[in-house]
Design a protein around this motif. Structure first.
Motif, PDB file in Angstrom:
ATOM      1  N   UNK A 282      71.594 -29.078  12.907  1.00 34.50           N
ATOM      2  CA  UNK A 282      70.551 -28.494  10.915  1.00 34.50           C
ATOM      3  C   UNK A 282      71.059 -27.114  10.190  1.00 34.50           C
ATOM      4  N   UNK A 283      70.886 -26.916   9.708  1.00 38.59           N
ATOM      5  CA  UNK A 283      71.703 -25.596   9.591  1.00 38.59           C
ATOM      6  C   UNK A 283      70.051 -24.411   9.474  1.00 38.59           C
ATOM      7  N   UNK A 284      70.888 -23.562   9.671  1.00 40.07           N
ATOM      8  CA  UNK A 284      69.435 -22.724  10.356  1.00 40.07           C
ATOM      9  C   UNK A 284      69.984 -21.393   9.703  1.00 40.07           C
ATOM     10  N   UNK A 285      69.096 -20.242   8.574  1.00 38.68           N
ATOM     11  CA  UNK A 285      69.317 -19.139   8.186  1.00 38.68           C
ATOM     12  C   UNK A 285      68.823 -18.296   9.618  1.00 38.68           C
ATOM     13  N   UNK A 286      69.415 -17.776   9.511  1.00 35.31           N
ATOM     14  CA  UNK A 286      70.265 -16.801  10.270  1.00 35.31           C
ATOM     15  C   UNK A 286      69.631 -15.143  10.503  1.00 35.31           C
ATOM     16  N   UNK A 287      70.499 -14.760   9.343  1.00 35.40           N
ATOM     17  CA  UNK A 287      70.108 -13.373   9.053  1.00 35.40           C
ATOM     18  C   UNK A 287      69.614 -13.753   7.102  1.00 35.40           C
ATOM     19  N   UNK A 288      68.737 -12.654   6.705  1.00 34.05           N
ATOM     20  CA  UNK A 288      68.157 -12.821   5.569  1.00 34.05           C
ATOM     21  C   UNK A 288      68.069 -11.873   4.388  1.00 34.05           C
ATOM     22  N   UNK A 289      69.186 -11.220   3.586  1.00 35.02           N
ATOM     23  CA  UNK A 289      69.293  -9.875   3.197  1.00 35.02           C
ATOM     24  C   UNK A 289      69.025  -9.168   4.174  1.00 35.02           C
ATOM     25  N   UNK A 290      69.614  -8.912   5.247  1.00 28.53           N
ATOM     26  CA  UNK A 290      69.944  -8.097   6.098  1.00 28.53           C
ATOM     27  C   UNK A 290      69.137  -8.610   7.625  1.00 28.53           C
ATOM     28  N   UNK A 291      68.156  -9.262   7.451  1.00 24.14           N
ATOM     29  CA  UNK A 291      66.937  -9.373   8.327  1.00 24.14           C
ATOM     30  C   UNK A 291      67.057 -10.153   9.433  1.00 24.14           C
ATOM     31  N   UNK A 292      67.411  -9.994  10.461  1.00 24.58           N
ATOM     32  CA  UNK A 292      67.369 -11.144  11.302  1.00 24.58           C
ATOM     33  C   UNK A 292      65.935 -12.101  11.912  1.00 24.58           C
TER      34      UNK A 292
END
Length: 457
Positions: A282-292
């Motif tokens: 599955x796709x995993x969003x790791x870092x969003x707009x610089x935030x872990x």
């Protein structure tokens, strides 16, 4: 083999498994017998490990215990088998032709051209009811050479092509052209001046060089690795205490998506349907707009992450599953063209009244620049230098000194250990420290190289 239950089992730090040879002649009874013996050996080892683990746990008190093994829904997935089909004689001729080009430069001390074509078929069955068969082909072609400068410094260059589809490998003309270019840069490096002893200022990384930065500084730190027994940390690595904190500038986000098959027409080596823990990818969003915001997880829970997100993959030589990268994709919300990035680089240098700044075209492992250019502020011309290292290229620099990203995309397929891919743009730092490497310099050969083409022993 894991003995115990989901809350506490025998696994800690290493797997209790057995690697063995199996018959390949379709003798069902022989195959059953060999698997039976291997399983029995693994079970005995796991039972002993559980006893040792329970004894060791008595030494610690854990404030926030987490289970040892995450539950997962059974998966049944029977994929096609992978097969190799290529003309070995054609590829032998291509590699020989590439190697022959090195004879034109007698100061090239070593040159290798090699290929490694592999078809891997994995079978996975578990007592939970999971049955998986998956196949993958990996095609690797590599050229590499080395030489020495007049002061004895050893210089190396290499180029690799790693794909999952044979059609994506270079033609003979392309391979020979790339080899010629690589040999030319070895010759240029021999006569290039040494990097200055110290530099602190802007540095621009090509997308190719930036892939090493993202892989080593971010990719290895977003793995949800269970800490050692008795340790209170959430996970291991530089991001162990960075959950929900800023680790990159706000214009960068990262997703790991093993369901992606290709980017810009290039196949991705990190593509798979079911991981080696029996969990669907599955796709995993790791870092969003610089935030872990996430870690990559196998089936070993860590604090705040009780379940797998389909990234448990077996690696050699241990060959037991653990969290690993799949297709690691870096997205930039604000981008510049390569020409605009170079202009920004020069503008930053001019503001600081620096006579030159640095551009990194390619990187070696351990984040050492292999092709490094001075970019002169007055007219923008580039000058190759050698013998430099970065003194402070670390996670702090990624968080605080990375100021811009390009609109270009580099795909780096890596087949060693666990096959995965890095997809990223070029990047610009407003300040990094570059120093002259304190490298040992070997003596040059005492005698000149033998003449080429003499035909005499």
């Amino acid at each position: 083999m894991r003995v115990g239950d989901y809350k506490q089992d025998s696994f800690f730090g290493q797997g209790q498994g057995v690697m063995d040879f199996m018959p390949v002649d379709d003798d069902v009874m022989a195959l059953r017998h060999q698997i039976w013996i291997a399983t029995d050996n693994a079970y005995k080892a796991a039972a002993e490990a559980l006893t040792a683990k329970q004894a060791q746990l008595k030494q610690y008190s854990v404030d926030q215990p987490v289970d040892d093994f995450a539950r997962a829904e059974p998966v049944v997935s029977i994929g096609p088998l992978a097969h190799l089909d290529f003309d070995s004689q054609r590829w032998t001729r291509m590699l020989q032709a590439a190697s022959a080009l090195s004879k034109a430069d007698p100061q090239v001390e070593s040159f290798d051209s090699a290929l490694n074509f592999v078809a891997v078929n994995r079978y996975f069955v578990s007592t939970e009811g999971t049955v998986v068969r998956s196949g993958q082909t990996i095609y690797d072609v590599r050229i590499a050479g080395s030489t020495q400068a007049a002061d004895g410094m050893r210089l190396e260059r290499s180029q690799g092509y790693s794909v999952t589809d044979l059609k994506e490998l270079p033609s003979q003309d392309t391979l020979l052209a790339d080899t010629t270019k690589m040999l030319a840069t070895l010759k240029e490096l021999r006569t290039a001046p040494l990097a200055d002893e110290e530099y602190r200022g802007p540095v621009l990384f090509s997308a190719d060089a930036a892939s090493t930065v993202f892989s080593e500084l971010v990719g290895q730190n977003v793995l949800g690795l269970k800490p050692d027994l008795g340790q209170p940390a959430r996970t291991k690595g530089a991001y162990a205490t960075s959950y929900k904190s800023r680790v990159l500038p706000d214009f960068l986000s990262i997703v790991d998506d093993p369901t992606l098959a290709s980017v810009n027409g290039k196949s991705l080596m990190g593509k798979y349907d079911v991981d080696d823990d029996g969990v669907r990818a599955m796709a995993v969003s790791l870092i969003e707009s610089g935030i872990l915001v996430n870690y990559l997880m196998g089936r070993e829970p860590i604090r705040n992450f009780p379940t797998s997100n389909g990234h448990g993959r077996a690696r050699l030589p241990q060959n037991y599953p653990g969290p690993s990268l799949g297709n690691f994709v870096v997205h930039a919300s604000e981008t510049s063209s390569p020409e605009q990035l170079k202009k920004k680089l020069i503008d930053l240098c001019q503001k600081r009244q620096l006579p030159y700044c640095y551009y990194v075209e390619t990187m070696a492992p351990q984040r050492a620049p292999r092709l490094l250019y001075k970019v002169w502020t007055n007219d923008g011309h580039e000058e190759l230098v050698r013998g430099a290292v970065f003194d402070d290229l670390d996670t702090r620099a990624l968080r605080s000194n990375l100021v811009a990203a390009g609109n270009d995309v580099n795909v780096e397929n890596l087949s060693l250990n666990v096959p995965h891919s890095i997809v990223n743009p070029s990047i610009l730092f407003d300040e990094l420290e570059v120093k002259r490497a304190n490298a040992n310099k070997d003596k040059l050969p005492d005698y000149p190289p033998p003449a080429v083409g003499s035909g005499k022993p």
